[in-house]
Structure formats: C-alpha cells, structure tokens
Design an enzyme around this catalytic site. Structure first.
Site, PDB file in Angstrom:
ATOM      1  CB  THR A  93      -0.958   0.010   1.217  1.00 36.63           C
ATOM      2  OG1 THR A  93      -1.814   1.144   1.114  1.00 36.63           O
ATOM      3  CG2 THR A  93      -0.185   0.081   2.518  1.00 36.63           C
ATOM      4  CE1 TYR A  94      -0.738   3.096  -4.561  1.00 32.45           C
ATOM      5  CE2 TYR A  94      -0.316   5.445  -4.518  1.00 32.45           C
ATOM      6  CZ  TYR A  94      -0.963   4.361  -5.055  1.00 32.45           C
ATOM      7  OH  TYR A  94      -1.839   4.531  -6.090  1.00 32.45           O
ATOM      8  CG  ASP A 123       6.356   2.720  -1.894  1.00 35.10           C
ATOM      9  OD1 ASP A 123       6.125   2.746  -3.119  1.00 35.10           O
ATOM     10  OD2 ASP A 123       7.451   3.077  -1.402  1.00 35.10           O
ATOM     11  CG  ASP A 197      -4.447  -0.631  -1.551  1.00 32.65           C
ATOM     12  OD1 ASP A 197      -3.776   0.170  -0.878  1.00 32.65           O
ATOM     13  OD2 ASP A 197      -4.556  -0.550  -2.783  1.00 32.65           O
ATOM     14  CG  ASP A 198      -6.740  -0.957  -6.429  1.00 29.17           C
ATOM     15  OD1 ASP A 198      -6.359  -0.147  -7.287  1.00 29.17           O
ATOM     16  OD2 ASP A 198      -6.299  -2.120  -6.352  1.00 29.17           O
ATOM     17  CD  GLU A 285       1.042 -10.388 -12.671  1.00 29.42           C
ATOM     18  OE1 GLU A 285       1.639 -10.377 -13.769  1.00 29.42           O
ATOM     19  OE2 GLU A 285       0.375  -9.435 -12.248  1.00 29.42           O
ATOM     20  CG  HIS A 312      -7.416  -5.607 -11.360  1.00 29.80           C
ATOM     21  ND1 HIS A 312      -7.246  -4.297 -11.740  1.00 29.80           N
ATOM     22  CD2 HIS A 312      -6.214  -6.014 -10.894  1.00 29.80           C
ATOM     23  CE1 HIS A 312      -5.996  -3.937 -11.508  1.00 29.80           C
ATOM     24  NE2 HIS A 312      -5.350  -4.947 -10.997  1.00 29.80           N
ATOM     25  CB  THR A 313     -12.628  -2.697  -8.385  1.00 26.24           C
ATOM     26  OG1 THR A 313     -12.125  -3.300  -7.185  1.00 26.24           O
ATOM     27  CG2 THR A 313     -13.916  -3.406  -8.757  1.00 26.24           C
TER      28      THR A 313
END
Lengths: 335, 300
Positions: A93-94, A123, A197-198, A285, A312-313
């Site tokens: 996360t950042y 981050d 996180d999204d 990946e 994957h929003t």
C-alpha cells in the site's frame, strides 16, 4: 338442567386455561426456533458466522408471553481454528487520499475470513500512524512492514508502463519476512496470496485457495481489457493455456490476484522473488511463478475456472480541485 | 351468594387474562412479516425479518442502496455486503434501476448474509442525462416501501448507502442513536478531501464545503441519517425529480423534514471522517469481442 349448567361451567373454566397454556407453550418455543434459523445465511459450509448471538428470554412480570431479545454479538474476526491452513494475505500500500478508505473496505472483507494473517507493507520510509491505528482497530491478525521504493524506480504520474511495477519491493519484502519467520522445519500449513488494496474479493475465494497444494489459479475480472481473464482448463482439470487477449503467450498470463501459492513452496524455493528490473508490462507475475511451478502443476479453482470470485476494481482519483495549491481543509483531519 | 360471585369471578378471570395477553402481544410485536402486496411501480419480495424487537432496544438500521446494472455492479455489492454483514440489527433495502428484479442481484442477495428487501423501480432514459439527479426514483421507491411496511412503533434509522462508497463500521454505531436527523463529515466530496457540518455547542451552525456552501444542507447523500419516525411522520417527503438542480438533491429532501437547528452532529462533533465518497473506475474492456466468443457464460 343443572347438569348442563355444570358442564357449561366446567367448559367455561377449563377452556380458557387450556388456551392460555397452549399459547404460553407456543410462544415459548417458536421465537426460539425462529431466531435460531435467522442465523447468518452462509452458503459455503466452511465459512463461519461472523457473530454468535445470545438470546435472553425474559419472563416479565409473570406475563405468559416471553419477549425474546436477540443480541448480535459479533466477534471480529472469527475465532482461530487449529485445523484450517492460515492464509497470509500480502498487501502493498502507499499513501494517497483514498488509502484509508481502500484499507477500510479491504479490512471489512478480511474480517470475515477465519485464520487470516494480513501482511501490510507500506511504500514509505516509516510506518505511518494512519495504517498502524487502522490495523489495530480492526482487530485482525496482522504484520505491518514497510520499505520505500527508491524515487527513481517509482511510477511517474499515470504512466501505464512503469519502470518498476508498483508494489514489487513491498511484495518481495513480505516474502522475505515469511521466509525468515517460518523456517522449513515449521510445518504450519499456510497459503500466500497477493491482494492489492483496491481490488474486490469475495469470501468464497479465500475458501477456494485454502486447499492449494502448490499454486492454484482462477479467473480475475476486469483485467487485460476484458470482462475477465481466465486460465484454460482441459477436461482432465489441467491448465494448458490462458484465455486472454493481451499477450496470451506469457508463461503465466495471469493477474496478481489470480493465483495463490502454498507457503511450503515459498519456503522450499527461497530464491524465488518478483523480478525488480527489466520486466515487461504484464510479466511480473510470470517472473515469480516460473521459479516456483510449471504450467502442469497449476491447480484450477473456482469450479474449474468458470466462476469469477475476484474483481480487479480500480478507484478513481477523487476530485480535489477545491483544495487549491496550499490545501484548504484541515490536514489534521485524517481521511 | 358469595360462592356465586366467587365462581363467576373465577370463570371470568381466565378470559380477562387472555384478553390482556392478546393486547400485550399486539403491542410487543413491532416487526411484522411483510405483506406480499404489489405496488404500482415497485414490486417487493418477501423478506426475512428478525425476531420481534423490544422497543427499548436500539434501532434497526435501514440502508437504502440504489443500484444499476453495469460491469462492476456485483463487485460493488459484494464489498458493501462485507461491511454490512458486520453490523448488527441491519436491514438492507436494495432498489434496482430496472423493469424487473435481475438474476444477478437476486442470486447475490440470497447469499449475501444480510437481511434484505429487493425492490426495483425503472428510471426512464430521459431522466438519465448528464447533470440530472440520479437514483431519485429508486430512493423514493424505498421510502414508499418503508412507509407501507413499517409503523410508528418500529424503531429504525434510515440511511442512503450508495453502492460505490466506502463505509467504516463505526459509522453505523454513530447513526444508530439518531433521534431526528443526524449529520457527519463525508470524505472526497465537494471537490475537497472532505465536507463537514460546522458544529458549535452541539448544534450545526454552518457547512464546511468546497462547493456551493449556500446550500441549505450542504451535505452528501452519505452524510446524513433520518430516524424512521421522521420518515413516517412526513409521508410526502420525497426526492425531487422535476425542477431539481444538480447537487441540491439532499437539500431538497432534508428541508421537507427538518431544519438546520434540529440536526444532530455525529462523529465526534463532525471532526472524524467515517464514510468516503469513493468512485470506482470504469473498467477497461477494450479487448472484449463484439460477439461472445467464449463457450461458457460467466457472470462477472
């Protein structure tokens, strides 16, 4: 005549008492049954109810009718089980305006998953208080790490082909932490999953990945310019290709949210990390997975990759034009 | 003589008790099983209600969520449900912008783990232009349902939960104590990091916002909650469609039911942000073929 009257009198006396007794009996039983059925409706057998409820039947003032109170006492998160493998969720996360909102709703999801260990890697140079207090408040089992991506490696603006994919150093740090914490002798079963996180995760997904023996894969929505990307599975239940439009010839044409790795495999191959530099867009990946497994070893989940359990929003950048150059709102108010 | 009176008394006693108890049951049952009635526009489905709530207990939270079909719909509803499942004494009213209840939402709600009511109201296309208020008919449909299925004896708090926002669990406990209309800050609205009511001595005295602070109620749909009794006491209070200006939806609604002086500030006198007006990007679907090429049909 008197006989009839007597009978009438007896009926008049007995009838209401029997009515009262039956009503009392019924009202004592059915509210209890109704509330027991009114438990969480979880369709999958593994998931546990997020809260137990206690009811108190109170007889008030000798009223025959009982007032049943149901109090939901929700235990968050669900109690730890000795049987289930632990899912280690790695989230880089950042700091940005929507960070707290994203982490809040990710936490709202993770609070439903039993035996979950959240590894949050910031981050940043230091662990921020925003994230620390959020983690503490949720009550989740967590590990809070941080590593700052050097400035010249960071994504510049909104470019779609970054020099170094975002989150790489953070994920690698988490992998290293896992390898340092869980030595090979420790046979605690665990699954490692990379959760940005999204994204949006369904609870079924976590139960699907729990049975991963090496590396499991499943479809992911809204990636590669498609409604969903998914592995191609043959009739034998083996993955033989990738249903994607964007570069389907990648060794592992899958998104970060589309696979999970058994912890044992991570520990067994201590050199496997995400490649930092020289990685083409979409190959991140693959840079990890090709060191861990071959296509043949992949385990398809989500009903042979026919169900979408993760999306994957992406969250829009909020419109902050009225903040102006110096910032209008009180910066002490945490958002 | 005395024995006659005694015997009459004892015969009458149980009947009197029954009458008393029947009246008692009537007043104590505050939650009714819903009628399977049909409304003109909004059709409702039977909902599973909780056990009878004691009036002394705290209120049930009713979240009204308008939703419409688009690719990210299921994802949005999924993460909303994850938040709502953690909230005790909660009732989710989902209103679809559609001519009928869609399979996706029906199936989703059946497994969401939250008490729900599934409604649908269709908004005609001429009302879906840029700048026009959205979800008006859906929210009004939900209010109508509440007015038809709840009475003054039901304790509840009504809240408008759009499906792309983010809610912290604390928010629901803050709003539960609403007696009239309560307000709190909302993140990412008004072109600023947050918008909030300005509170002085426990009363709302102004609005801190980046956009049109002259609005009577400069708050977002996610920034207030209304006690159910207030909704029922104002049966004509609706969201406006005709003559509605952009961004005035909340004000037009709230001025029908309350004044600024009566507002109850929550979230620590409106100094904490517990709800964020996040928006989800439209996903990039450029690579989707024009006609379905896959051999399976997968719901996303």
């Amino acid at each position: 005549m008197p006989k009839r009257r007597d009978i009438l009198a007896i009926v008049l006396i007995v009838l209401p008492w029997t009515l009262l007794i039956t009503v009392w009996h019924q009202s004592a039983l059915t509210p209890l049954l109704a509330t027991r059925k009114d438990d969480r409706r979880d369709s999958h057998s593994n998931s546990r109810s997020t809260f137990a409820f206690k009811e108190s039947c109170s007889m008030q003032n000798r009223d025959i009718v009982e007032v049943v109170r149901t109090e939901y006492v929700y235990s968050r998160p669900p109690p730890w089980s000795d049987v289930l493998p632990t899912i280690h969720v790695i989230t880089p996360t950042y700091s940005r305006p929507v960070q707290k909102a994203e982490l809040t709703r990710l936490a709202n999801t993770l609070l439903h998953v039993p035996n979950l260990h959240w590894i949050l890697v910031e981050d940043s140079q230091r662990r921020t208080s925003l994230v620390s207090s959020l983690l503490q408040e949720t009550g989740l089992n967590y590990t809070h790490l941080n590593v700052e991506t050097p400035r010249n490696y960071k994504v510049r603006g909104d470019t779609r082909d970054p020099r170094i994919p975002r989150g790489t150093m953070q994920r690698n740090l988490a992998l290293r932490w896992l390898r340092e914490t869980f030595t090979g002798n420790n046979s605690q079963p665990g699954i490692v999953y990379f959760a940005d996180d999204d994204n949006t995760y369904s609870l079924e997904l976590f139960e699907e990945m729990r049975t991963t023996k090496k590396v499991s894969v499943w479809p992911v929505a809204f990636v590669g310019g498609l409604r969903y990307e998914s592995p191609k599975v043959n009739t034998l239940g083996k993955v033989y290709g990738w249903k994607t439009v964007f570069d389907p010839h990648r060794p592992f044409a899958i998104d970060m949210a589309g696979f999970a790795v058994n912890l044992r495999l991570i520990l067994f191959k201590p050199q496997a990390y995400f490649k930092l530099r020289g990685v083409k867009g979409g190959y991140q990946e693959s840079s990890l997975l090709k060191e861990l497994v071959t296509l043949n070893d992949l385990e398809p989940k989500a009903a042979n990759c026919t169900k979408v359990l993760v999306w994957h929003t992406r969250t829009e950048k909020p419109v902050l034009v009225n903040e102006g150059k110096k910032g209008f709102t009180d910066s002490n108010v945490e958002i | 003589m005395k024995s006659v009176i005694f015997s009459r008394f004892f015969i009458l006693l149980p009947w009197v008790l029954i009458v008393i108890i029947m009246i008692d049951i009537d007043t104590k049952r505050t939650v009714r099983s819903p009628a399977a009635g049909r409304n003109g526009k909004a059709q409702q489905r039977g909902v599973r209600t909780g056990a009878s709530a004691n009036q002394n207990q705290s209120s049930l939270i009713y979240a009204i969520t308008p939703t419409y079909t688009r690719p990210v719909q299921k994802a949005e509803l999924t993460r909303l449900a994850h938040a709502f499942r953690q909230v005790p004494r909660f009732h989710w009213i989902v209103v679809e912008d559609s001519t009928m209840r869609t399979d996706l939402v029906s199936r989703f709600l059946a497994r969401c783990g939250v008490q729900f009511t599934h409604l649908h109201v269709f908004t005609p296309r001429r009302f879906k232009r840029v700048g026009m208020p959205r979800a008006t008919e859906q929210r009004n449909g939900a209010l109508t349902w509440l007015r038809q299925h709840r009475t003054k004896r039901d304790a509840g708090v009504v809240f408008f939960a759009d499906d792309d926002n983010t809610y912290s669990l604390e928010l629901f406990e803050e709003m539960r104590s609403t007696r009239g209309v309560s307000v709190w800050p909302v993140g990412f609205v008004g072109g600023r990091s947050y918008e909030r009511p300005i509170v002085s001595k426990g009363k709302v005295v102004g609005w801190y916002t980046g956009w049109r602070p002259d609005r009577p109620f400069a708050t977002d749909m996610a920034g207030f909650a209304v006690n159910l009794r207030v909704i029922l006491a104002n049966p004509r209070a609706q969201f406006k469609r005709r003559g509605s200006q952009p961004g005035m939806q909340e004000s037009d609604f709230l001025k029908q039911i309350t004044n600024v002086t009566e507002l109850e500030p929550k979230a620590n006198n409106c100094t904490r942000v517990l709800v964020w007006h996040t928006r989800t990007e439209k996903p990039h679907l450029a690579n989707e073929p024009k006609h379905r090429k896959d051999n399976v049909v997968i719901e996303v």
